[in-house]
Design a protein around this motif. Structure first.
Motif, PDB file in Angstrom:
ATOM      1  N   GLN A 105       0.820  -1.190   0.000  1.00 31.89           N
ATOM      2  CA  GLN A 105       0.000   0.000   0.000  1.00 31.89           C
ATOM      3  C   GLN A 105       0.867   1.259   0.000  1.00 31.89           C
ATOM      4  OE1 GLN A 105      -3.031  -0.392   2.907  1.00 31.89           O
ATOM      5  NE2 GLN A 105      -3.937   1.618   2.572  1.00 31.89           N
ATOM      6  N   ALA A 106       0.581   2.175  -0.942  1.00 30.64           N
ATOM      7  CA  ALA A 106       1.379   3.397  -1.066  1.00 30.64           C
ATOM      8  C   ALA A 106       1.010   4.422   0.000  1.00 30.64           C
ATOM      9  CB  ALA A 106       1.195   3.998  -2.456  1.00 30.64           C
ATOM     10  N   PHE A 107      -0.271   4.515   0.340  1.00 28.44           N
ATOM     11  CA  PHE A 107      -0.730   5.454   1.364  1.00 28.44           C
ATOM     12  C   PHE A 107      -2.077   4.977   1.905  1.00 28.44           C
ATOM     13  CE2 PHE A 107      -1.033   7.410  -2.932  1.00 28.44           C
ATOM     14  CZ  PHE A 107      -2.384   7.220  -3.175  1.00 28.44           C
ATOM     15  N   ASP A 108      -2.515   5.583   2.993  1.00 24.87           N
ATOM     16  CA  ASP A 108      -3.749   5.154   3.663  1.00 24.87           C
ATOM     17  C   ASP A 108      -4.995   5.714   2.997  1.00 24.87           C
ATOM     18  OD1 ASP A 108      -2.398   3.750   5.875  1.00 24.87           O
ATOM     19  OD2 ASP A 108      -1.738   5.755   6.455  1.00 24.87           O
ATOM     20  N   LEU A 109      -4.898   6.921   2.476  1.00 26.06           N
ATOM     21  CA  LEU A 109      -6.021   7.542   1.770  1.00 26.06           C
ATOM     22  C   LEU A 109      -5.477   8.629   0.851  1.00 26.06           C
ATOM     23  CD1 LEU A 109      -6.567  10.557   3.192  1.00 26.06           C
ATOM     24  CD2 LEU A 109      -7.510   9.123   4.986  1.00 26.06           C
ATOM     25  N   ALA A 110      -6.330   9.081  -0.078  1.00 24.15           N
ATOM     26  CA  ALA A 110      -5.954  10.151  -1.001  1.00 24.15           C
ATOM     27  C   ALA A 110      -6.949  11.289  -0.864  1.00 24.15           C
ATOM     28  CB  ALA A 110      -5.926   9.644  -2.439  1.00 24.15           C
ATOM     29  N   ILE A 111      -6.447  12.531  -1.008  1.00 24.18           N
ATOM     30  CA  ILE A 111      -7.309  13.687  -0.803  1.00 24.18           C
ATOM     31  C   ILE A 111      -6.860  14.828  -1.717  1.00 24.18           C
ATOM     32  CG2 ILE A 111      -5.966  14.855   1.022  1.00 24.18           C
ATOM     33  CD1 ILE A 111      -8.655  15.152   2.546  1.00 24.18           C
ATOM     34  N   GLY A 112      -7.818  15.705  -2.034  1.00 23.32           N
ATOM     35  CA  GLY A 112      -7.485  16.903  -2.803  1.00 23.32           C
ATOM     36  C   GLY A 112      -8.063  16.911  -4.199  1.00 23.32           C
ATOM     37  N   GLY A 113      -9.266  17.424  -4.393  1.00 21.72           N
ATOM     38  CA  GLY A 113      -9.837  17.558  -5.727  1.00 21.72           C
ATOM     39  C   GLY A 113     -10.323  16.273  -6.350  1.00 21.72           C
ATOM     40  N   ILE A 114     -10.622  15.257  -5.552  1.00 19.83           N
ATOM     41  CA  ILE A 114     -11.041  13.955  -6.084  1.00 19.83           C
ATOM     42  C   ILE A 114     -12.566  13.873  -6.106  1.00 19.83           C
ATOM     43  CG2 ILE A 114     -10.861  11.455  -5.814  1.00 19.83           C
ATOM     44  CD1 ILE A 114      -8.267  11.970  -4.210  1.00 19.83           C
ATOM     45  N   THR A 115     -13.128  13.860  -7.289  1.00 27.60           N
ATOM     46  CA  THR A 115     -14.581  13.837  -7.437  1.00 27.60           C
ATOM     47  C   THR A 115     -15.140  12.446  -7.124  1.00 27.60           C
ATOM     48  OG1 THR A 115     -14.466  15.550  -9.136  1.00 27.60           O
ATOM     49  CG2 THR A 115     -16.489  14.251  -9.033  1.00 27.60           C
ATOM     50  N   ILE A 116     -16.246  12.425  -6.404  1.00 29.37           N
ATOM     51  CA  ILE A 116     -16.933  11.171  -6.098  1.00 29.37           C
ATOM     52  C   ILE A 116     -17.655  10.691  -7.352  1.00 29.37           C
ATOM     53  CG2 ILE A 116     -18.719  10.081  -4.679  1.00 29.37           C
ATOM     54  CD1 ILE A 116     -18.180  12.302  -2.596  1.00 29.37           C
ATOM     55  N   THR A 117     -17.323   9.491  -7.805  1.00 26.42           N
ATOM     56  CA  THR A 117     -17.969   8.911  -8.992  1.00 26.42           C
ATOM     57  C   THR A 117     -18.368   7.468  -8.729  1.00 26.42           C
ATOM     58  OG1 THR A 117     -15.927   8.049  -9.990  1.00 26.42           O
ATOM     59  CG2 THR A 117     -16.496  10.346 -10.470  1.00 26.42           C
ATOM     60  N   VAL A 158     -11.002  26.174 -31.633  1.00 23.76           N
ATOM     61  CA  VAL A 158     -10.818  26.375 -30.194  1.00 23.76           C
ATOM     62  C   VAL A 158      -9.850  25.329 -29.660  1.00 23.76           C
ATOM     63  CG1 VAL A 158     -11.919  26.466 -27.923  1.00 23.76           C
ATOM     64  CG2 VAL A 158     -13.126  27.356 -29.938  1.00 23.76           C
ATOM     65  N   ARG A 159      -8.772  25.785 -29.038  1.00 25.79           N
ATOM     66  CA  ARG A 159      -7.769  24.893 -28.453  1.00 25.79           C
ATOM     67  C   ARG A 159      -8.064  24.714 -26.965  1.00 25.79           C
ATOM     68  NH1 ARG A 159      -2.811  28.514 -29.622  1.00 25.79           N
ATOM     69  NH2 ARG A 159      -4.444  29.988 -28.962  1.00 25.79           N
ATOM     70  N   VAL A 160      -8.381  23.492 -26.594  1.00 24.10           N
ATOM     71  CA  VAL A 160      -8.760  23.180 -25.214  1.00 24.10           C
ATOM     72  C   VAL A 160      -7.624  22.424 -24.543  1.00 24.10           C
ATOM     73  CG1 VAL A 160     -10.397  21.964 -23.743  1.00 24.10           C
ATOM     74  CG2 VAL A 160     -11.200  23.106 -25.833  1.00 24.10           C
ATOM     75  N   MET A 161      -7.176  22.926 -23.408  1.00 20.58           N
ATOM     76  CA  MET A 161      -6.056  22.290 -22.712  1.00 20.58           C
ATOM     77  C   MET A 161      -6.544  21.620 -21.428  1.00 20.58           C
ATOM     78  SD  MET A 161      -2.306  23.920 -21.739  1.00 20.58           S
ATOM     79  CE  MET A 161      -1.839  24.049 -23.480  1.00 20.58           C
ATOM     80  N   VAL A 162      -6.051  20.391 -21.197  1.00 18.52           N
ATOM     81  CA  VAL A 162      -6.436  19.621 -20.009  1.00 18.52           C
ATOM     82  C   VAL A 162      -5.205  18.924 -19.447  1.00 18.52           C
ATOM     83  CG1 VAL A 162      -8.811  19.198 -20.766  1.00 18.52           C
ATOM     84  CG2 VAL A 162      -7.004  17.606 -21.428  1.00 18.52           C
ATOM     85  N   ASN A 163      -5.285  18.562 -18.159  1.00 20.73           N
ATOM     86  CA  ASN A 163      -4.243  17.727 -17.556  1.00 20.73           C
ATOM     87  C   ASN A 163      -4.569  16.258 -17.828  1.00 20.73           C
ATOM     88  OD1 ASN A 163      -6.483  18.174 -15.655  1.00 20.73           O
ATOM     89  ND2 ASN A 163      -5.359  16.805 -14.319  1.00 20.73           N
ATOM     90  N   PRO A 164      -3.565  15.389 -17.905  1.00 23.30           N
ATOM     91  CA  PRO A 164      -3.801  13.994 -18.291  1.00 23.30           C
ATOM     92  C   PRO A 164      -4.328  13.113 -17.163  1.00 23.30           C
ATOM     93  CG  PRO A 164      -1.474  14.325 -17.869  1.00 23.30           C
ATOM     94  CD  PRO A 164      -2.127  15.677 -17.737  1.00 23.30           C
ATOM     95  N   GLY A 165      -5.126  12.133 -17.540  1.00 23.05           N
ATOM     96  CA  GLY A 165      -5.476  11.045 -16.646  1.00 23.05           C
ATOM     97  C   GLY A 165      -6.640  11.257 -15.716  1.00 23.05           C
ATOM     98  N   GLY A 166      -7.151  12.477 -15.618  1.00 27.76           N
ATOM     99  CA  GLY A 166      -8.243  12.752 -14.694  1.00 27.76           C
ATOM    100  C   GLY A 166      -9.574  12.926 -15.393  1.00 27.76           C
ATOM    101  N   LEU A 167     -10.562  13.401 -14.639  1.00 26.75           N
ATOM    102  CA  LEU A 167     -11.897  13.570 -15.183  1.00 26.75           C
ATOM    103  C   LEU A 167     -11.995  14.758 -16.138  1.00 26.75           C
ATOM    104  CD1 LEU A 167     -14.111  12.775 -12.058  1.00 26.75           C
ATOM    105  CD2 LEU A 167     -13.425  11.258 -13.922  1.00 26.75           C
TER     106      LEU A 167
END
Length: 274
Positions: A105-117, A158-167
């Motif tokens: 296990q890398a960590f016990d929990l993750a937090i910060g901007g994580i949307t519930i899905t 229109v050029r749309v920029m996003v970060n990879p791997g997220g929602l």
């Protein structure tokens, strides 16, 4: 006689179960039974919290390694309830799910901007929401009138920029089939790139956009009050940690009840929805 024997055996069985269970008394005098995750964290003396550190004002890692943000302060409340220190563990949006479920296990929990899905809840545990969320855009202030609806963005020029791997990337790929989508590795750099003209629109959240329009007058969020989606942000952790999930939900509930959560919303300029 038979009834007496059955009652006696039931009492013995119940007593055996109680004697082998790990029982503690919570701060509200409730009995907490069998909490292996909490015991492990408290024995370690430190809770390991995964966070991306690239999502102002929810989680951000400064050059000197210090973290700040709305989610970071919620993490502090969780650690306080456990009576332990915090060690933040870097993760990223593309590797978040893998890191949460990794062995060891890398960590016990993750937090910060994580949307519930629903997708995340199928394979992991998610807490109750502590922050309302929804997709919106950042653009240059000089072009704010140009973008009044999703169709105004979904155009070839229109050029749309996003970060990879997220929602954000997932939303762009599903809803902007005509626009030019540009993936940029570092989420925290995208607003400046939009302001400088390297792209036209950033797909972001109503939790992130207010920070940037307040700190950079070149930027605007014309659809901030009309987000494309509606959701909540919560705490993410691996399955089997139901005791920790219950504690996190108790912390969030207490923060709502005592006004701490409202104070954080005001501190970071976010709309309180509870």
């Amino acid at each position: 006689m038979r009834k007496f024997i059955l009652l006696f055996l039931s009492a013995v069985l119940l007593g055996s179960m109680v004697s082998f269970a790990s029982c503690t008394v919570g701060k509200d005098n409730t009995i907490i039974v069998n909490q292996p995750t909490i015991n492990r964290i408290q024995e370690r003396g430190t809770i390991l919290i995964g966070t991306t550190g690239d999502y102002r004002p929810l989680t951000f890692r400064e050059a000197d390694g210090t973290y700040w943000g709305f989610g970071i302060e919620v993490a502090g409340q969780i650690a306080k309830r456990l009576g332990v220190n915090i060690q933040f563990v870097p993760t990223s949006w593309p590797t978040l799910s893998t890191d949460v479920t990794s062995n060891p296990q890398a960590f016990d929990l993750a937090i910060g901007g994580i949307t519930i899905t629903d997708a995340r809840k199928q394979t992991m545990l998610m807490s109750d929401g502590y922050l309302a969320n929804g997709k919106t855009i950042l653009c240059r202030a000089s072009e704010a009138d140009r973008y009044q609806k999703l169709a105004d963005i979904d155009k070839p020029d229109v050029r749309v920029m996003v970060n990879p791997g997220g929602l954000n990337e997932k939303f762009a790929n599903q809803n902007l089939t005509h626009a030019t989508i540009i993936v940029h590795d570092k989420n925290e750099e995208i607003p400046s790139l939009i302001a400088e003209g390297q792209a036209d629109v950033m797909i972001t959240e109503i939790t992130e956009a207010p920070y940037y329009i307040q700190t950079d007058t070149r930027l605007a969020a014309p659809l901030l009050n009309a987000p494309f989606t509606h959701g909540e942000i919560g705490v993410l952790m691996r399955q089997g940690q139901d005791d920790l999930l219950q504690l996190v939900n108790d912390v969030i509930s207490q923060m709502k009840a005592d006004g701490t959560l409202r104070q954080l919303h005001e501190k970071y300029g976010l709309v309180y929805a509870y």
